[in-house]
Write a protein that holds these residues in place. Sequence first.
Motif, short mmCIF file in Angstrom:
data_model
loop_
_atom_site.label_atom_id
_atom_site.label_comp_id
_atom_site.label_asym_id
_atom_site.label_seq_id
_atom_site.Cartn_x
_atom_site.Cartn_y
_atom_site.Cartn_z
N LEU A 1 0.90 -1.20 -0.07
CA LEU A 1 -0.03 0.07 -0.11
C LEU A 1 0.76 1.16 0.03
CD1 LEU A 1 -2.75 -0.94 2.59
CD2 LEU A 1 -3.17 -0.32 0.08
N SER A 2 1.83 1.31 0.73
CA SER A 2 2.94 2.32 0.98
C SER A 2 3.69 2.61 -0.40
CB SER A 2 3.67 2.36 2.15
OG SER A 2 2.76 2.04 3.28
N ALA A 3 4.29 1.52 -0.87
CA ALA A 3 5.34 1.71 -1.80
C ALA A 3 4.94 1.49 -3.16
CB ALA A 3 6.32 0.43 -1.63
N ALA A 4 4.05 0.53 -3.49
CA ALA A 4 3.55 0.24 -4.87
C ALA A 4 2.38 1.16 -5.29
CB ALA A 4 3.16 -1.22 -5.04
N LEU A 5 1.45 1.62 -4.46
CA LEU A 5 0.41 2.24 -5.09
C LEU A 5 0.47 3.70 -4.71
CD1 LEU A 5 -2.68 0.29 -3.51
CD2 LEU A 5 -1.76 0.36 -5.99
N VAL A 6 1.72 4.30 -5.53
CA VAL A 6 1.82 5.61 -5.43
C VAL A 6 1.16 6.18 -6.74
CG1 VAL A 6 3.68 5.71 -4.00
CG2 VAL A 6 4.07 5.19 -6.52
N PRO A 7 0.84 7.64 -6.94
CA PRO A 7 0.34 8.09 -8.09
C PRO A 7 1.21 7.74 -9.36
CG PRO A 7 0.06 9.71 -6.49
CD PRO A 7 0.97 8.41 -5.80
N GLU A 8 2.35 7.82 -9.34
CA GLU A 8 3.16 7.70 -10.48
C GLU A 8 3.11 6.21 -11.12
OE1 GLU A 8 5.00 8.30 -7.25
OE2 GLU A 8 4.50 10.60 -7.70
N ALA A 9 2.48 5.25 -10.23
CA ALA A 9 2.29 3.66 -10.63
C ALA A 9 1.57 3.60 -11.77
CB ALA A 9 1.70 3.04 -9.34
N THR A 10 0.26 4.69 -11.89
CA THR A 10 -0.43 4.59 -13.28
C THR A 10 0.29 4.67 -14.44
OG1 THR A 10 -0.82 6.83 -13.02
CG2 THR A 10 -2.28 5.46 -11.87
N SER A 11 1.23 5.13 -14.50
CA SER A 11 2.19 5.12 -15.88
C SER A 11 3.06 4.11 -16.24
CB SER A 11 3.01 6.46 -15.90
OG SER A 11 3.87 6.44 -14.93
N ARG A 12 3.19 3.18 -15.11
CA ARG A 12 4.12 2.02 -15.33
C ARG A 12 3.15 0.82 -15.53
NH1 ARG A 12 7.24 2.06 -9.70
NH2 ARG A 12 5.24 1.94 -9.05
N THR A 13 3.90 -0.23 -16.36
CA THR A 13 3.30 -1.50 -16.76
C THR A 13 3.50 -2.48 -15.56
OG1 THR A 13 3.33 -1.17 -19.02
CG2 THR A 13 3.03 -3.54 -18.21
N ILE A 14 2.39 -2.99 -14.88
CA ILE A 14 2.60 -4.18 -13.74
C ILE A 14 2.22 -5.52 -14.54
CG2 ILE A 14 2.30 -2.50 -12.04
CD1 ILE A 14 -0.58 -3.66 -11.64
N LEU A 15 2.82 -6.31 -13.66
CA LEU A 15 2.12 -8.05 -14.14
C LEU A 15 1.11 -8.03 -13.10
CD1 LEU A 15 5.52 -9.75 -14.37
CD2 LEU A 15 3.98 -9.03 -16.22
N VAL A 16 -0.01 -8.59 -13.64
CA VAL A 16 -1.19 -8.96 -12.91
C VAL A 16 -1.48 -10.52 -12.81
CG1 VAL A 16 -3.72 -8.69 -12.82
CG2 VAL A 16 -2.43 -6.80 -13.61
N PRO A 17 -1.42 -11.09 -11.57
CA PRO A 17 -1.39 -12.45 -11.58
C PRO A 17 -2.96 -13.18 -11.96
CG PRO A 17 -1.41 -11.60 -9.56
CD PRO A 17 -1.30 -10.59 -10.45
N LEU A 18 -3.06 -14.19 -12.92
CA LEU A 18 -4.24 -14.71 -13.25
C LEU A 18 -4.42 -16.00 -12.24
CD1 LEU A 18 -4.59 -14.13 -17.10
CD2 LEU A 18 -5.74 -12.97 -15.29
N THR A 19 -3.22 -16.71 -12.37
CA THR A 19 -2.94 -18.02 -11.52
C THR A 19 -1.66 -17.72 -10.67
OG1 THR A 19 -1.78 -19.12 -13.07
CG2 THR A 19 -4.12 -19.09 -13.23
N ALA A 20 -1.37 -18.76 -10.05
CA ALA A 20 -0.06 -18.55 -9.35
C ALA A 20 1.14 -18.53 -10.13
CB ALA A 20 -0.03 -19.90 -8.43
N SER A 21 1.05 -19.10 -11.47
CA SER A 21 2.02 -18.85 -12.50
C SER A 21 1.86 -18.40 -13.69
CB SER A 21 2.79 -20.37 -12.56
OG SER A 21 1.88 -21.34 -13.09
N LEU A 22 0.72 -17.66 -13.84
CA LEU A 22 0.43 -16.79 -15.21
C LEU A 22 -0.03 -15.57 -14.87
CD1 LEU A 22 -0.31 -17.39 -17.90
CD2 LEU A 22 -2.60 -17.86 -17.35
N TYR A 23 0.50 -14.68 -15.64
CA TYR A 23 0.55 -13.34 -15.40
C TYR A 23 0.28 -12.83 -16.87
CZ TYR A 23 2.83 -14.07 -10.95
OH TYR A 23 3.27 -14.76 -9.80
N VAL A 24 -0.49 -11.52 -16.87
CA VAL A 24 -0.59 -10.68 -18.08
C VAL A 24 -0.03 -9.08 -17.50
CG1 VAL A 24 -2.55 -11.89 -18.74
CG2 VAL A 24 -2.93 -10.01 -17.38
N PRO A 25 0.20 -8.63 -18.37
CA PRO A 25 0.52 -7.09 -18.38
C PRO A 25 -0.47 -6.33 -18.08
CG PRO A 25 1.10 -7.54 -20.68
CD PRO A 25 0.62 -8.85 -19.91
N GLY A 26 -0.48 -5.05 -17.38
CA GLY A 26 -1.61 -4.29 -17.06
C GLY A 26 -1.04 -3.00 -16.72
#
Length: 162
Positions: free
Chosen positions: A57-82
């Motif tokens: 909450l403190s480190a990753a969810l900063v306003p600047e994070a909206t411009s970065r691509t992150i990996l969203v987990p779909l399962t324990a070993s499957l991710y999609v960019p978002g």
Amino acid sequence: MASSAAAGGQQVRLNDLPAQTLSQLKKQLDEEVSHLTNSFQSLRSAQAKFNECLKSLSAALVPEATSRTILVPLTASLYVPGRLADTDKVLVDVGTGFYVEKDRTKAKVFYEGKIKELGTNLDDLEKIVGGKSDNLRMVEEVLRQKLLAQGGAEGSAAGAQA
């Protein structure tokens, strides 16, 4: 060392119990200590997970994070960019598969409360485990003394018959 609290809060003189009863009591206390230790480890793990959520909450969810691509987990070993659409609102798992939308401040308060509650539970459980472990050590010591005494008495009886 002569007595230990039994179920129901009564005092029992361990020296008065037969070796077979002491052995059963030892087995029961072993199981209880093992179960309580596993519970302690589970609570500690849950507390660590809540601490990780608080850090995120403190480190990753900063306003600047909206411009970065992150990996969203779909399962324990499957991710999609978002990309994050909103860094102020989060979904908080409140247990048994229920999620509640909260803003970052309320989520932080929620996780801090959970961490504090688990800390209290861990302290209480640690005292219980310590007491059970002390009882177990007393039972083991009395059982060992009884077994040694029985072994010595049997050896003396065998020597007298010879």
